[in-house]
Design a protein around this motif. Sequence first.
Motif, short mmCIF file in Angstrom:
data_model
loop_
_atom_site.label_atom_id
_atom_site.label_comp_id
_atom_site.label_asym_id
_atom_site.label_seq_id
_atom_site.Cartn_x
_atom_site.Cartn_y
_atom_site.Cartn_z
N THR A 163 0.80 7.87 -12.86
CA THR A 163 0.95 7.17 -11.55
C THR A 163 2.01 7.36 -10.81
O THR A 163 2.04 7.59 -9.57
CB THR A 163 0.31 5.92 -11.46
OG1 THR A 163 -0.89 5.63 -12.31
CG2 THR A 163 0.07 5.27 -10.20
N ARG A 190 0.94 -1.33 0.08
CA ARG A 190 -0.08 0.08 -0.02
C ARG A 190 0.93 1.18 0.03
O ARG A 190 0.55 2.05 -0.60
CB ARG A 190 -0.87 0.02 1.24
CG ARG A 190 -1.90 1.01 1.30
CD ARG A 190 -2.91 1.09 2.34
NE ARG A 190 -3.74 2.23 2.55
CZ ARG A 190 -4.52 2.35 3.66
NH1 ARG A 190 -4.78 1.57 4.42
NH2 ARG A 190 -5.40 3.39 3.30
N TRP A 208 0.70 0.30 -7.42
CA TRP A 208 -0.20 1.22 -8.02
C TRP A 208 0.23 1.40 -9.46
O TRP A 208 -0.52 1.64 -10.59
CB TRP A 208 0.10 2.79 -7.36
CG TRP A 208 -0.44 2.62 -5.96
CD1 TRP A 208 0.55 2.41 -4.82
CD2 TRP A 208 -1.54 2.68 -5.61
NE1 TRP A 208 -0.20 2.56 -3.88
CE2 TRP A 208 -1.70 2.54 -4.05
CE3 TRP A 208 -2.88 3.05 -6.05
CZ2 TRP A 208 -2.69 2.85 -3.37
CZ3 TRP A 208 -3.99 2.99 -5.41
CH2 TRP A 208 -3.91 2.91 -4.06
N SER A 209 1.67 1.01 -9.81
CA SER A 209 1.97 1.07 -11.26
C SER A 209 1.59 -0.08 -12.09
O SER A 209 1.29 0.16 -13.23
CB SER A 209 3.70 1.11 -11.37
OG SER A 209 4.28 0.04 -10.62
N SER A 250 -1.35 -1.71 -11.29
CA SER A 250 -2.63 -1.41 -11.49
C SER A 250 -2.89 -0.25 -12.66
O SER A 250 -3.75 -0.46 -13.51
CB SER A 250 -3.33 -0.87 -10.38
OG SER A 250 -3.14 -1.93 -9.25
N LEU A 276 2.47 9.88 -7.55
CA LEU A 276 2.63 9.48 -6.03
C LEU A 276 4.03 9.67 -5.62
O LEU A 276 4.16 10.26 -4.38
CB LEU A 276 2.55 7.83 -6.26
CG LEU A 276 1.46 7.15 -6.24
CD1 LEU A 276 1.41 5.75 -6.26
CD2 LEU A 276 0.36 7.59 -4.81
N TYR A 278 5.16 1.57 -4.40
CA TYR A 278 4.88 2.00 -5.81
C TYR A 278 4.52 0.95 -6.79
O TYR A 278 4.01 1.10 -7.83
CB TYR A 278 6.03 2.77 -6.18
CG TYR A 278 6.37 4.23 -5.56
CD1 TYR A 278 5.59 5.19 -5.91
CD2 TYR A 278 7.23 4.08 -4.46
CE1 TYR A 278 6.02 6.65 -5.27
CE2 TYR A 278 7.49 5.24 -3.89
CZ TYR A 278 6.91 6.42 -4.36
OH TYR A 278 7.35 7.54 -3.50
#
Length: 453
Positions: A409, A366, A372-373, A375, A413, A369
């Motif tokens: 993203t 969570r 998120w990358s 996704s 972030l 990185y």
Amino acid sequence: LAFFLLQLVSGGVLLVERGKCKFTKKAKLAEAAGASGILIINSGTSFTRWSARRTKRSLTYTYPQFSCPKMQAKLCVRFLQLILGVQLYSPDRPVVDTAEVFLWLMAVGTVLCASYWSAWSAREAVTEQEKLLKDGHEVSLTVEGGGSSGIVDINVISAMMFVVVASCFLIMLYKLMSAWFIDLLVVIFCIGGVEGLQTCLVAILSRWFTSAAGSFVKVPFFGAISYLTMAVSPFCVVFAVLWAIYRQFPYAWIAQDILGIALIVTVIQIVRVPNLKVGSVLLSCAFLYDIFWVFVSKSLFHESVMIAVARGDNTDEDGVPMLLKIPRMFDPWGGYSIIGFGDILLPGLVVAFAMRYDWAGKKSLRCGYFLWSASAYGTGLLITYVALNLMDGHGQPALLYIVPFTLGTLMSLGWKRGELRNLWFKGEPERVCTHQGYLQMAKPPPAAAAHDD
């Protein structure tokens, strides 16, 4: 057209097909419907050359055939309705292409596996260096291990050269595309696939056959090779050769995908992006490259160069081997859903960098990185397929959608968490260098040494 009509007068029914698919699939559908003739309406204007490439296949069917561009189709059908009964036949495509779903899963799964392997290798290299430093050995403090471990860090210059080299290679494919050139590409792909499959199998089997993986023998021209590698290599070679021989068989795409995935995973493990700056330059260049050769090249070459190469025009193949493909299972028009290696490999390098960064900083999913990358990559690829269906099957540059999601993203972030500078320049999180204590313990202080003298 007059000769075509004379042949149809006795039949009484004309089957008109609309849609884009292979000529052989059209002919089979027409024959099954009991048509006395087939009129193929093409959505483009360069149908004559397309039809000429399928001439040998069309001669196997005895009923008459006539082709016309879409612009002339309405006039032709209206004229035929005056003298013949015309039956319109156009089976609907499924709303969701199952092949695209599986292709999305394959692409995302390949990126995840390659990223994990890359991060695991980097952590093993750091652990080995810290162990050597703790034992008092003088070693380089480079985290990645340099050339001794076979890892290659790309820089800004090499990332920018990607556009030039890739464009030259694409033009060469477009100009020289023929049966013999496809055979040459098959040989090159088999060599890369054998190397990739061998590397993946050795990495997996070495956990169970540690003695074979740790024992080496010198081989001329190849140097020291482990016994496990020698045992796996014949299987990989036979696997690739069998695919090359039977690649036109219905299920040959499975072997092609296995070789392609193994090659992509191996390249992502070997070639690494050292920081976000290099990754941004690489993906930005690939972004422009993809858009130019899919859209802009139409004005220069009268057709999309990228799509023409991917289809394997002027050959009897279903496309070049440098792509993953799955047959459309529930589509009456048949064909394959495909994705190029570059659409997986290039974003995968940046996603793998994000995972190495998280593991080096001991970040959770969570707070890191990678999640998120990854996704963002999956979302960009999903939007690519949505756009492909909305554009009625016209080829779309996948990196047009993937690159903004992936880079946007990571940068957003990094800026929000205050780590963008580390991501952009260093490529490593801030951490305490533990090896300094080991070096101080191994060497006496300078003052103490002078006092002893």
